[in-house]
Design a protein around this motif. Structure first.
Motif, PDB file in Angstrom:
ATOM      1  N   ALA A   6      13.323  41.918  55.220  1.00  0.00           N
ATOM      2  CA  ALA A   6      14.200  41.719  54.581  1.00  0.00           C
ATOM      3  C   ALA A   6      14.353  40.503  55.388  1.00  0.00           C
ATOM      4  N   LYS A   7      14.420  39.289  54.009  1.00  0.00           N
ATOM      5  CA  LYS A   7      15.710  37.886  54.178  1.00  0.00           C
ATOM      6  C   LYS A   7      16.465  38.230  54.382  1.00  0.00           C
ATOM      7  N   VAL A   8      17.826  37.614  55.158  1.00  0.00           N
ATOM      8  CA  VAL A   8      19.158  37.265  54.847  1.00  0.00           C
ATOM      9  C   VAL A   8      19.930  36.348  54.252  1.00  0.00           C
ATOM     10  N   HIS A   9      20.741  36.700  53.151  1.00  0.00           N
ATOM     11  CA  HIS A   9      21.492  35.680  52.749  1.00  0.00           C
ATOM     12  C   HIS A   9      23.088  35.342  53.166  1.00  0.00           C
ATOM     13  N   VAL A  10      22.336  34.337  53.817  1.00  0.00           N
ATOM     14  CA  VAL A  10      23.729  33.317  53.979  1.00  0.00           C
ATOM     15  C   VAL A  10      24.925  32.325  53.216  1.00  0.00           C
ATOM     16  N   THR A  11      25.581  32.811  53.982  1.00  0.00           N
ATOM     17  CA  THR A  11      27.023  31.833  53.099  1.00  0.00           C
ATOM     18  C   THR A  11      27.541  31.017  54.614  1.00  0.00           C
ATOM     19  N   THR A  12      27.936  30.038  54.144  1.00  0.00           N
ATOM     20  CA  THR A  12      28.494  29.102  55.051  1.00  0.00           C
ATOM     21  C   THR A  12      28.667  27.393  54.224  1.00  0.00           C
ATOM     22  N   THR A  13      29.165  27.089  54.928  1.00  0.00           N
ATOM     23  CA  THR A  13      29.699  25.495  54.811  1.00  0.00           C
ATOM     24  C   THR A  13      29.036  24.468  56.261  1.00  0.00           C
ATOM     25  N   ILE A  14      28.669  23.882  55.684  1.00  0.00           N
ATOM     26  CA  ILE A  14      28.025  22.601  56.312  1.00  0.00           C
ATOM     27  C   ILE A  14      28.196  20.898  56.474  1.00  0.00           C
ATOM     28  N   ASN A  15      28.672  20.463  57.044  1.00  0.00           N
ATOM     29  CA  ASN A  15      29.199  19.910  57.275  1.00  0.00           C
ATOM     30  C   ASN A  15      30.331  19.402  55.762  1.00  0.00           C
ATOM     31  N   GLY A  16      31.208  20.239  55.805  1.00  0.00           N
ATOM     32  CA  GLY A  16      31.863  20.185  54.881  1.00  0.00           C
ATOM     33  C   GLY A  16      31.931  21.156  52.928  1.00  0.00           C
ATOM     34  N   GLU A  17      30.519  21.283  53.280  1.00  0.00           N
ATOM     35  CA  GLU A  17      29.771  21.432  52.263  1.00  0.00           C
ATOM     36  C   GLU A  17      29.783  23.519  51.735  1.00  0.00           C
ATOM     37  N   PRO A  18      30.039  23.296  51.210  1.00  0.00           N
ATOM     38  CA  PRO A  18      29.073  25.214  51.123  1.00  0.00           C
ATOM     39  C   PRO A  18      27.705  24.643  50.733  1.00  0.00           C
ATOM     40  N   ALA A  19      26.961  26.071  51.508  1.00  0.00           N
ATOM     41  CA  ALA A  19      25.421  26.540  51.761  1.00  0.00           C
ATOM     42  C   ALA A  19      25.340  27.804  51.306  1.00  0.00           C
ATOM     43  N   GLU A  20      24.590  27.664  51.168  1.00  0.00           N
ATOM     44  CA  GLU A  20      23.637  29.223  50.916  1.00  0.00           C
ATOM     45  C   GLU A  20      22.294  29.165  50.881  1.00  0.00           C
ATOM     46  N   THR A  28      26.843  18.997  61.802  1.00  0.00           N
ATOM     47  CA  THR A  28      25.779  18.715  62.531  1.00  0.00           C
ATOM     48  C   THR A  28      26.066  16.725  62.312  1.00  0.00           C
ATOM     49  N   ILE A  29      25.480  16.484  62.878  1.00  0.00           N
ATOM     50  CA  ILE A  29      25.373  15.068  62.901  1.00  0.00           C
ATOM     51  C   ILE A  29      25.217  13.705  61.459  1.00  0.00           C
ATOM     52  N   GLU A  30      24.083  14.965  60.403  1.00  0.00           N
ATOM     53  CA  GLU A  30      23.949  14.125  59.260  1.00  0.00           C
ATOM     54  C   GLU A  30      25.940  14.461  58.505  1.00  0.00           C
ATOM     55  N   GLY A  31      26.518  14.739  59.591  1.00  0.00           N
ATOM     56  CA  GLY A  31      28.076  15.163  58.584  1.00  0.00           C
ATOM     57  C   GLY A  31      29.092  14.167  59.579  1.00  0.00           C
ATOM     58  N   MET A  32      29.069  13.210  59.919  1.00  0.00           N
ATOM     59  CA  MET A  32      28.863  12.426  61.148  1.00  0.00           C
ATOM     60  C   MET A  32      29.450  11.194  60.924  1.00  0.00           C
TER      61      MET A  32
END
Length: 160
Positions: A2-16, A76-80
Motif C-alpha cells: 500500500a502506498k503512503v499519502h504524505v502531506t508536507t511543505t517543500i521549499n515553502g510550498e505545500p506538497a502532497e 532543497t537546492i531548488e528553494g535556495m
C-alpha cells in the motif's frame, strides 16, 4: 504494498505525494516530484550530495524515508534561489569557481546555508567542520571554504 499519502511543505510550498513505504526522500524528490537538483552520490549517507534540510536540520535524503516528511518543512537546492535572484552562497560559488562537476555542489550549498543560518560568523575551522559531511572530488575544499567565509562576511555587512 500500500502506498503512503504524505502531506508536507517543500521549499515553502505545500506538497502532497503518494509513495511506497520503503522509498527514500531522495527517490521521491527526484523521480516523483521532479526536483532533480538533489543528487545521489553514494546512497549510504557518506558523501552529502543528497543533503536537504528537514525543519532546518541538515539530513541526507538517501537515508530518510519519504513517509517521514509528513508534516515537516523540507528544503532543497531548488528553494535556495528566490525567483531570478541567486542566494548569496550560489552567487559567491560562481564568482569564486567553487564548483566543477555539479554532483556535490547542491549538497555543499545546502550544508553551507544551514551552517550560516546557525552561525553567521563562522571561523574557517567551523566552516570545514560544518561541511565535513560533504565530499568533493573535483575542486578540493579551499575555494568552497573561501566562498562560504566571504558570503558570511558579505551577509553580515548587508544585515547591519
Amino acid at each position: 504494498m500500500a502506498k503512503v499519502h504524505v502531506t508536507t511543505t517543500i521549499n515553502g510550498e505545500p506538497a502532497e505525494f503518494l509513495c511506497e513505504p520503503d522509498k527514500s526522500m531522495l527517490d521521491v524528490l527526484r523521480n516523483t516530484l521532479g526536483l532533480t537538483g538533489t543528487k545521489e552520490g553514494c546512497g549510504t549517507g557518506d558523501c552529502g550530495a543528497c543533503s536537504i534540510t528537514v525543519d532546518g536540520r541538515l539530513v541526507c535524503a538517501c537515508l530518510m524515508l519519504a513517509a517521514e516528511a509528513e508534516g515537516h518543512e523540507i528544503g532543497t537546492i531548488e528553494g535556495m534561489a528566490r525567483g531570478e535572484a541567486l542566494h548569496p552562497l550560489q552567487q559567491k560559488f560562481l564568482e569564486m569557481a567553487a564548483l566543477q562537476c555539479g554532483i556535490c555542489t547542491p549538497g555543499v550549498l545546502i550544508a553551507a546555508k544551514s551552517l550560516l543560518e546557525k552561525n553567521p560568523d563562522p571561523t574557517e575551522t567551523e566552516v570545514r567542520f560544518g561541511l565535513a559531511g560533504n565530499l568533493c572530488r573535483c575542486t578540493g575544499y579551499d575555494k568552497i571554504v573561501r566562498a562560504v567565509l566571504e558570503t558570511a562576511a558579505e551577509m553580515r555587512e548587508t544585515a547591519q
